[in-house]
Write a protein that holds these residues in place. Structure first.
Motif, PDB file in Angstrom:
ATOM      1  N   PHE A 122     -20.567 -10.169  -5.111  1.00  0.00           N
ATOM      2  CA  PHE A 122     -19.722 -11.211  -5.673  1.00  0.00           C
ATOM      3  C   PHE A 122     -20.528 -12.475  -5.931  1.00  0.00           C
ATOM      4  CE2 PHE A 122     -17.314  -8.587  -2.693  1.00  0.00           C
ATOM      5  CZ  PHE A 122     -16.345  -8.071  -3.535  1.00  0.00           C
ATOM      6  N   ARG A 123     -20.082 -13.233  -6.945  1.00  0.00           N
ATOM      7  CA  ARG A 123     -20.637 -14.544  -7.244  1.00  0.00           C
ATOM      8  C   ARG A 123     -19.513 -15.572  -7.179  1.00  0.00           C
ATOM      9  NH1 ARG A 123     -23.401 -11.413 -11.239  1.00  0.00           N
ATOM     10  NH2 ARG A 123     -25.661 -11.429 -10.938  1.00  0.00           N
ATOM     11  N   VAL A 124     -19.838 -16.723  -6.593  1.00  0.00           N
ATOM     12  CA  VAL A 124     -18.856 -17.795  -6.441  1.00  0.00           C
ATOM     13  C   VAL A 124     -19.488 -19.091  -6.920  1.00  0.00           C
ATOM     14  CG1 VAL A 124     -17.365 -19.057  -4.838  1.00  0.00           C
ATOM     15  CG2 VAL A 124     -17.822 -16.630  -4.466  1.00  0.00           C
ATOM     16  N   GLY A 125     -18.678 -19.904  -7.605  1.00  0.00           N
ATOM     17  CA  GLY A 125     -19.161 -21.201  -8.047  1.00  0.00           C
ATOM     18  C   GLY A 125     -18.918 -21.438  -9.524  1.00  0.00           C
ATOM     19  N   GLU A 126     -19.695 -22.333 -10.115  1.00  0.00           N
ATOM     20  CA  GLU A 126     -19.549 -22.698 -11.512  1.00  0.00           C
ATOM     21  C   GLU A 126     -20.780 -22.269 -12.303  1.00  0.00           C
ATOM     22  OE1 GLU A 126     -18.907 -26.832 -11.940  1.00  0.00           O
ATOM     23  OE2 GLU A 126     -16.921 -26.828 -11.004  1.00  0.00           O
ATOM     24  N   GLY A 165     -15.199 -14.950  -7.222  1.00  0.00           N
ATOM     25  CA  GLY A 165     -15.530 -13.815  -6.366  1.00  0.00           C
ATOM     26  C   GLY A 165     -14.598 -12.642  -6.559  1.00  0.00           C
ATOM     27  N   THR A 166     -13.861 -12.634  -7.659  1.00  0.00           N
ATOM     28  CA  THR A 166     -12.952 -11.534  -7.983  1.00  0.00           C
ATOM     29  C   THR A 166     -13.530 -10.763  -9.161  1.00  0.00           C
ATOM     30  OG1 THR A 166     -11.081 -12.895  -7.288  1.00  0.00           O
ATOM     31  CG2 THR A 166     -10.579 -10.915  -8.542  1.00  0.00           C
ATOM     32  N   LEU A 167     -13.997  -9.549  -8.902  1.00  0.00           N
ATOM     33  CA  LEU A 167     -14.683  -8.796  -9.944  1.00  0.00           C
ATOM     34  C   LEU A 167     -13.770  -8.455 -11.115  1.00  0.00           C
ATOM     35  CD1 LEU A 167     -16.858  -6.333  -7.814  1.00  0.00           C
ATOM     36  CD2 LEU A 167     -17.565  -8.441  -8.943  1.00  0.00           C
ATOM     37  N   SER A 168     -12.480  -8.313 -10.868  1.00  0.00           N
ATOM     38  CA  SER A 168     -11.561  -7.912 -11.935  1.00  0.00           C
ATOM     39  C   SER A 168     -11.373  -9.005 -12.976  1.00  0.00           C
ATOM     40  CB  SER A 168     -10.202  -7.526 -11.345  1.00  0.00           C
ATOM     41  OG  SER A 168      -9.638  -8.627 -10.638  1.00  0.00           O
ATOM     42  N   SER A 169     -11.644 -10.256 -12.614  1.00  0.00           N
ATOM     43  CA  SER A 169     -11.413 -11.358 -13.553  1.00  0.00           C
ATOM     44  C   SER A 169     -12.665 -12.183 -13.844  1.00  0.00           C
ATOM     45  CB  SER A 169     -10.315 -12.288 -13.020  1.00  0.00           C
ATOM     46  OG  SER A 169     -10.675 -12.803 -11.748  1.00  0.00           O
TER      47      SER A 169
END
Length: 384
Positions: free
Chosen positions: A69-73, A98-102
């Motif tokens: 997952f990736r989080v941030g801008e 961090g939501t792969l579906s979106s």
């Protein structure tokens, strides 16, 4: 004699009525559906505009990796390619939760669909990258699909395209808005399926006794399926919250919706196409049997239709089973990957939902052959 029988079976109100007037009526209906407001056009952002943008550069320095997952801008430099701000260059933001579906990650050269927020003077103040711009690709796929239908099916291909378009418009403009407004979803689904059955079969078969027989057979079966879907949903203790997006609807202020009834309507609608298909097959076969031998008795005619229906039930039930179970494929993979005990899987909501959909759909397919055969016998059989 054979030609007279064929004409008597096929034509109601003239051949031209079925070939030209009906498509024209349905085209007008489609235009009306396009113009009808859904009642949910209120924009979330009052002073914003959607547009296509080209990603010129990206900055991933503020992104944090957490396994998969990736989080941030993700900060972007974009050039607006459409709308009132065409040619405008600015920065945009792509938020990753961090939501792969979106979540999505842009690269230079990508095209994105962005939302441009503006101040009172119509000047852009913030640009949010919503998703990849797929409009052109989707149009290309749709054009290829329509061309293939027209090339291989000729005039029937045009009828199929019109039927397909009407189905999408009716679901988007009628069924979904009325359900959101609190109308009984099962009644709305039943009425929608009846109307879609009439339009689809009449477009394919024209204005004929053959079409009328197939329509009545399919509608009678759909009514039975609606009752069975309600019984199955109640008997298997399904609340409908396994449907994707149900929680989002609750959080959006639609807590008054009965999701168990929505699930029942989904079960009924998902089998509607197979019911129409088999009904048309049975009626067409009975017509050919009668035209080949006009001395065929009513009982023999009905039995021939049932035999044709039996042959089609096997493949159609397999089609329904694969369609339903494939939608639950990933949850089943999760169960297996986590070594979930078999009984836990059997009693799960996903399995119960798949059982309800498959069982109700298959019973509908079993019923459509005798119902269509019985109804058809009254329309094409004539005592000599």
């Amino acid at each position: 004699m054979l030609n007279k029988d064929r004409k008597a079976i096929q034509v109601i109100g003239g051949r031209s009525a079925g070939r030209y007037i009906l498509p024209l009526v349905y085209i007008i209906l489609g235009i009306v559906l396009i113009l009808i407001p859904t009642g949910f056009q209120k924009a979330i952002y009052y002073n914003a505009e959607g547009a296509v943008a080209r990603v010129d550069d990206t900055d991933n320095s503020t992104l944090y990796n957490n396994g998969y997952f990736r989080v941030g801008e993700q900060r972007l430099k974009v050039t607006i390619l459409s709308g009132s701000h065409k040619g405008y260059e600015s920065e945009a933001v792509n938020m990753l939760s961090g939501t792969l579906s979106s979540d999505k990650l842009f690269s230079p050269g990508d095209k994105a669909w962005v939302l441009i927020e503006r101040d009172n003077d119509n000047n852009p103040i913030f640009i949010n990258a919503v998703d990849y711009w797929r409009g052109g690709r989707e149009i290309a796929v749709a054009v290829i699909f329509m061309m293939a239908l027209i090339v291989f099916a000729s005039i029937h291909g045009g009828a199929i395209i019109l039927s397909f378009t009407l189905t999408l418009l009716f679901l988007w403009k009628v069924l979904i808005p009325l359900t959101l407004k609190g109308f009984n979803p099962v009644l709305i689904a039943v009425a929608s399926l009846f109307l879609l059955t009439i339009t689809t079969i009449s477009l394919i078969l024209g204005c004929s006794r053959k079409a009328l027989s197939a329509i009545l057979g399919a509608i009678a079966t759909d009514a039975l399926v609606a009752i069975l879907s309600l019984l199955a949903t109640s008997f298997l203790l399904l609340d409908g919250f396994n449907l994707e997006g149900s929680e989002s609807l609750l959080y959006s202020g639609f807590g008054n919706l009965d999701f168990s009834l929505i699930f029942s309507s989904v079960v009924m609608l998902s089998s509607g196409g197979a019911v129409m298909d088999l009904s048309v097959d049975v009626v067409s076969a009975m017509e050919e049997v009668y035209l080949g031998n006009p001395n065929t008795g009513r009982k023999e005619l009905i039995l021939s239709g049932i035999r044709v229906g039996r042959a089609g039930i096997g493949t159609q039930t397999s089609t329904l089973l694969l369609a339903y179970l494939s939608s639950y494929l990933v949850p089943f993979m999760v169960y297996m990957a986590q070594s979930t005990p078999l009984m836990n899987i059997v009693v799960s909501k996903e399995i119960a939902s798949a059982i309800a959909e498959t069982a109700v759909g298959c019973v509908g397919l079993v019923a459509v052959a005798p119902l269509s055969a019985l109804i058809t016998s009254f329309f094409i059989y004539r005592k000599k």
